[in-house]
Design an enzyme around this catalytic site. Structure first.
Site: not given
Ligand code: COA
Length: 264
Positions: A71, A115, A118, A138
């Site tokens: 992200a 992300g 993911e 994270e």
């Protein structure tokens, strides 16, 4: 498609025969996922989902360094939980990807973090360059994975390897990613594109209708108990007996000729 974007600015779309390649194009930011990338991705996926000319999708990142470095961390600054909840409203790219009606292959050309990892996990298949690096960092930001990582990663690699990645935030290389089942194939960096396109073209040459049913059946194994899954598979298998492509596939085999799929 109900979402429409005239000219995506952060994602390049190219098509080679029945294969579409989506390239996230923010190489100076390691292709980090910001709101614009997510919006444009959703709009493009909406379009591709109903495009009969597309048999398979390849997702990758621009440049030599990154697939997707997660992200866009800049967007987290100063956000309240409510702001963040709004930014994470459905539909989310991870869920759309994991229930997409056509096969999606992540072509992982470099850093595949947070992300990005993911999103790769949400795809159907993953092929990595031998230079790719994977991680769920994270924890180092005081966060946990928020794109399905705590749920999809353990289902792919097992709870132990997922726990190690999520609790340490450490990166692993392509060989180890292959070993734990995080990617299905590894290619030398210079062959990544050709090997991926070969795989995508092979899949795209099958009946799109049958591919959709096959995906649906395999995906169901992640949420159904084995007994229900087996029954579901039997129903889907028998449903295939209603398609022209099943008549064609069986006839072509018996007549010793290649099948010509109609997608019906
Ligand atoms: N969000 C926003 N910007 C990011 C980013 C992210 N997730 N990842 C990289 N960038 C930006 C950097 O800030 C830098 O921008 P700048 O040139 O304007 O300063 C640029 O991309 C290049 O990254 P840089 O850190 O200089 O490259 P590097 O080769 O030294 O390191 C990484 C590469 C991927 C290891 C490092 O950028 C990194 O750790 N990124 C964050 C990964 C992360 O925590 N993701 C999870 C987010 S929840």
């Amino acid at each position: 498609p109900w979402r429409k974007i005239d000219m995506p600015e952060t994602i390049l779309k190219e098509q080679i025969d029945r294969v579409v390649i989506l390239t996230i194009n923010r190489p100076d930011k390691m292709n980090a996922l910001n709101q614009q990338v997510r919006d444009e991705m959703l709009a493009l996926l909406d379009e591709i989902a109903v495009d009969d000319g597309v048999g398979a999708v390849v997702l990758t990142g621009a440049g030599e360094k990154a697939f997707i470095a997660g992200a866009d961390i800049g967007e987290f600054e100063g956000r309240s939980p409510f702001d963040q909840r709004y930014a994470m409203r459905s539909p989310r790219i991870f869920d759309v990807m994991s229930s997409f009606p056509k096969p999606v292959i992540a072509m992982i050309n470099g850093f595949c973090l947070g992300g990005g990892c993911e999103l790769a996990i949400s795809c159907d298949l993953r092929i990595a360059s031998d230079k790719a690096r994977f991680g769920q960092p994270e924890i180092n930001l005081g966060l946990i994975p928020g794109g399905g990582g705590t749920q999809r990663l353990p289902r792919l690699v097992g709870p132990g390897h997922a726990m190690r990645m999520i609790l340490t935030g450490d990166m692993i290389g392509a060989a180890e990613a292959k070993e734990i089942g995080l990617v299905e194939m590894v290619a030398p960096a210079e062959e990544l594109r050709s090997q991926t396109l070969e795989l995508a073209a092979k899949i795209a040459s099958k009946s799109p209708l049958t591919l959709k049913v096959a995906k649906q059946a395999v995906r169901a194994s992640q949420r159904l108990a084995i007994e229900e899954g087996i029954l579901y598979e039997r129903d889907l298998f028998c449903l295939c007996f209603s398609t022209e492509d099943k008549q064609e596939g069986v006839a072509a085999f018996l007549e010793k000729r290649p099948a010509e799929w109609k997608g019906r």
